[in-house]
Design an enzyme around this catalytic site. Structure first.
Site, PDB file in Angstrom:
ATOM      1  N   LYS A 108      -3.763 -15.916 -28.121  1.00  0.00           N
ATOM      2  CA  LYS A 108      -3.825 -17.367 -27.954  1.00  0.00           C
ATOM      3  C   LYS A 108      -5.156 -17.744 -27.324  1.00  0.00           C
ATOM      4  CE  LYS A 108       0.883 -16.682 -27.697  1.00  0.00           C
ATOM      5  NZ  LYS A 108       1.390 -15.428 -27.123  1.00  0.00           N
ATOM      6  N   TRP A 135      -3.995 -19.991 -32.266  1.00  0.00           N
ATOM      7  CA  TRP A 135      -3.578 -18.602 -32.391  1.00  0.00           C
ATOM      8  C   TRP A 135      -4.550 -17.842 -33.290  1.00  0.00           C
ATOM      9  CZ3 TRP A 135       2.430 -17.804 -32.909  1.00  0.00           C
ATOM     10  CH2 TRP A 135       3.070 -18.388 -31.787  1.00  0.00           C
TER      11      TRP A 135
END
Ligand code: AMP
Lengths: 547, 547
Positions: free
Chosen positions: A444, A449
């Site tokens: 992250k 992501w």
């Protein structure tokens, strides 16, 4: 009103009965622990499986009692697959690559009654036997004269003397097809291992499905090499599907190095092989070094970890072997998706087809899947939205053995339970799944992501890189930033800067790793997957450059 | 102990749900009764099947109520396959080639509630409707504006107005997988027709098996043309297996002549077609006349009657199409055996392979078979001994609808019931079945049996013979002697003497027919098989020469 079709339970014994009657002289070839090549037929396997069943009956074992194995892929292991499950007991395949403590824990948790092992694993047995009180007999998979005299293991017998004297007549019992047939503990990285408990029904449905043209495409004309171990999720079901189609089966035993696997493929006219990327890496290395080609191998199924696109291309372009990229897990028997094209794709150019082939594929009939966001809302199938992957189907677990871990299923609005895979994925409009990560491995960065698999796939496409693993490390501003740990190929060179440059144009700039760490080796777990937990531990003192 | 896999019944609705989710835009192409070509997708079929289900719910139909069809192969028929069975009713496909008296008898016996029919069959409906008191609604498979105004049939509606206004949302119900899903009456030549009552379970297991590489070999890359009718044993299960694999489906509608079938195969890139020999004869005739070739068709499954070796050779040598010779029956859903080679056969010369391909093939996993003598003793698998063929398996009937004909099964020493097929066959050491005859068509000459199929196969291999049927006629010394009834090809000539000479060297002397009878046509039954009873009747005044 019920239909009026014959009531016939789906039982594993019917597979071996079928192979015996209809493909009796189909060949089973095994490289043995002893080093030699052993040959027999489905008819031999069937009659020896009946001897095993008689031997088990002689031990006063009850229905559903667990019989464990610690064994390579070979004909004796195959006999146990059928003799144990066919007679109503539960085959518990143990992964010998686990730590002895874990093996002892697992054997106790399963309450194994008998444990059958290849002599390779005698040291393991010597290490654990005293801690396995439920095991009343240890069976070494060897001839009587190979049995070590002073093993220190009590109640040790050789397999051949144990089952060899039994009659080869046996009437396979009939029982509820939902009865437990076999079990496999997951390589759970957190907490104690948990076991999937397969049934005869789930195994047979999976066996039909696995043989389909869009799955492993198995026929009586194939010569099949399962390099995937029979100690992990039943070698992807091949021992069952092979009996269903009556193909030739070729077992590699313990010799999984590139040369041994290659030689066996060529000697036995193997048309289809199944394995994880790490094993195929060794095979390709051996072939490239020797300028070798395959004469009959035409396809291979690769799964267990993401198959790097570079490997798919190598098999296809250099060796004319079709790679079937597969995804599944222990809890799924294991097949979930497999990557084959659709009718509409046949007119696409080769490169566009390759793009599709790199994904993990489409659901097999029997399996349904969906991706959800953090609130449990189903995400669109657009190839972009990624979320937690959930599955359901008759060969997917509803809970673990002895209820460990509670009820894992997540109900939908119709109250149907879905199993959360722990994988993060996208699904495109055509139903092709792409795994972006294990949910615990996702990186992250600044609220976005990054798929560690994507980052790894680029690194291993570099000619000097043998293996790569991407992990996230702490960053005060971005929370996490990716770095890539790399093992170089022998005699190959690449610098940090060159590799980072290699990423340019291949992924978004902000996804390029912040650093490259060259390492001697990357830790691999018991099922051939990179152990990121272990890698993170090894690199726990690592600090990003410039921080 | 039970396994811990998800409980999910095998339901027909799961097939259409799967096709909708995973192969939604796979094409369904239909030649309509109206003459035009209609195109839609699996997604359309799925939502229209839900509309059908809603329409049925609206009729207050109960679970297991029978809904009949009199229809060609087409998308609306496919919608009924899923809408009717998926919602828990029983699809009763009626063979429109039966005599109206038989159709009325069957509809009454089945207690059909609704009958859906293609407009082609309006005259049939007009002939029977007054005799079918259980049918409360007649649904013509057409648009509202095509509905004939003065049909004289009460309670007649058009399909599109009946289901078209229904919502396309429907939650497929879940129920016992052993529930009845569909039924088909056998073309019983003696006594009243008897119905096989299929279940959801038997249909799904058959759907998995039928798609296997050694069976119909169906994948998402195929374009599949079922020429075999959906009104007879569910078009050999293709409507189900097609949804399971998500292939393209091509329906021929009523146009089964050589030109129409050929044109459709070419226009829709058909890769696989299924049919009975009589239909393929028309196709081959059309192609030979026009010097045509196939561009994509690569294999065809032929069954329903013995496929003459000459036809297998023609497909293979002239058109490069692999013939998969299949055997089955209404009571078997219908697939029993299919002829594909084994690994060990791949090195045989082409001719030896062809010899194998001419047999009806090997048992599909799920089906077991045996041959027995008059005392019920199992006969050896040596390719020579012939006897009554018995089968068992989860997609084979255990009894007929409403118990007609009593308990047909024959128990073995383990008390497992076997269904007697009425066929006489040999099985060779490799498990390949060869049907020598229907038991009632076998010719008994001087205590020896003559296979009428063998005698016919030789005749149709003669270039001037279009069709041939062999029957036994009374002989004072030999009990019976074979004669062959022959239809000549248009503009072709062959004499009695030439044809008898043609037999020399092709079969044992005593098996050569005593006479040739040239006829205009040979009677064909409702499922495309030669009606020998009818032929014997036609030739009842025939006397052997010299008697
Ligand atoms: N083709 C694949 N690509 C990416 N990950 C995979 C693939 N196949 C299996 N896996 C991973 O392996 C896990 C199952 O591991 P196991 O239960 O040990 O077989 C899955 O949940 C995935 O995370």
């Amino acid at each position: 009103m019920l239909g009026l079709m014959q009531d016939q339970p789906l039982l594993i014994s019917s597979l071996i009965e079928f192979a015996e009657r209809h493909n009796g002289d189909g060949e089973i070839v095994s490289r043995r622990v002893e080093g030699d090549i052993h040959r027999c037929t489905w008819r031999d396997i069937a009659s020896r499986a009946k001897q095993v069943a008689n031997a088990l009956d002689g031990e006063q074992l009850l229905f559903s009692d667990r019989i464990a194995t610690l064994a390579w892929n070979g004909y004796r292991h195959l006999e146990l697959y059928y003799g144990v499950s066919g007679s109503g007991r539960v085959l518990h395949t143990i992964n010998p690559r686990l730590h002895p403590d874990q093996i002892a824990w697992i054997a106790n948790h399963a309450e194994d009654q008998i444990l059958c092992f290849d002599l390779t694993f005698l040291p393991l047995v010597q290490a654990v036997h005293a801690r396995c009180p439920t095991i009343r007999k240890w069976v070494a998979l060897c001839d009587a004269d190979k049995l070590p005299a002073d093993s220190g293991v009590p109640n040790l017998v050789s397999y051949e003397s144990w089952m060899g004297s039994q009659p080869a007549e046996y009437e396979w019992p009939s029982f509820d097809e939902n009865s437990a047939s076999s079990m496999c503990y997951t390589s759970g990285t957190t907490g104690n291992p948990k076991a999937a408990l397969y049934s005869h029904r789930s195994t047979l449905l999976h066996a039909y499905a696995a043989a389909l043209p869009d799955v492993m495409h198995l026929s009586a004309r194939d010569s099949v090499l399962p390099v995937v171990p029979m100690f992990h999720v039943n070698a992807w079901g091949i021992p069952y599907s092979a009996a269903l189609v009556g193909c030739k089966l070729v077992f590699p035993g313990p010799a999984l190095d590139g040369k041994s696997v290659y030689d066996l493929i060529e000697a036995e006219g193997v048309t289809f092989a199944a394995g994880v990327p790490t094993v195929w890496q060794m095979l390709l290395g051996h072939m490239q070094a020797g300028g070798l080609k395959f004469s009959k191998l035409n396809r291979t199924v690769i799964g267990g970890s993401a198959c790097p696109p570079a490997m798919i291309k190598a098999f296809q372009d250099l060796y004319n072997v079709e790679v079937l990229h597969a995804w599944g897990m222990t809890e799924m028997s294991p097949l979930g998706t497999l990557c084959t094209l659709k009718n509409k794709h046949l007119s696409l150019p080769a490169d566009a087809q390759l793009q599709i082939r790199m994904k993990q594929g489409r659901a097999i009939f029997g399996v349904d899947m969906k991706i959800i966001d953090g609130d449990g809302k189903e995400l669109p199938w657009d190839g972009k939205a990624y979320g937690d992957l959930l599955v359901k189907g008759p060969w997917i677990v509803k809970e673990y053995f002895k209820g460990e871990g509670g009820d894992p299923l997540i109900p939908d609005e119709r109250n149907r339970g879905w199993f959360p895979t722990g994988d993060v994925a996208t699904i495109d409009a055509e139903g092709y799944l792409q795994i972006t990560d294990r949910s615990k491995d996702v990186i992250k960065s600044g609220g976005e992501w990054i798929s560690s698999i994507d980052i790894e796939n680029i690194a291993v496409a570099h000619p000097a890189v043998a293996m790569a693993a991407c992990i996230g490390v702490f960053h005060p501003k971005w929370d996490e930033r990716p770095i890539i740990a790399v093992v170089k190929k022998p005699n190959a060179e690449v610098t940090r800067e060159e590799l980072l440059k290699f990423y340019e144009g291949k992924t978004a700039k902000w996804q390029i790793p912040d650093d490259v760490v060259f390492v001697e080796a990357i830790p691999i777990g018991a099922t051939g997957k990179i152990l990121k937990t272990k890698l993170r531990e090894l690199l726990k003192d690592y600090k990003l450059p410039g921080l």
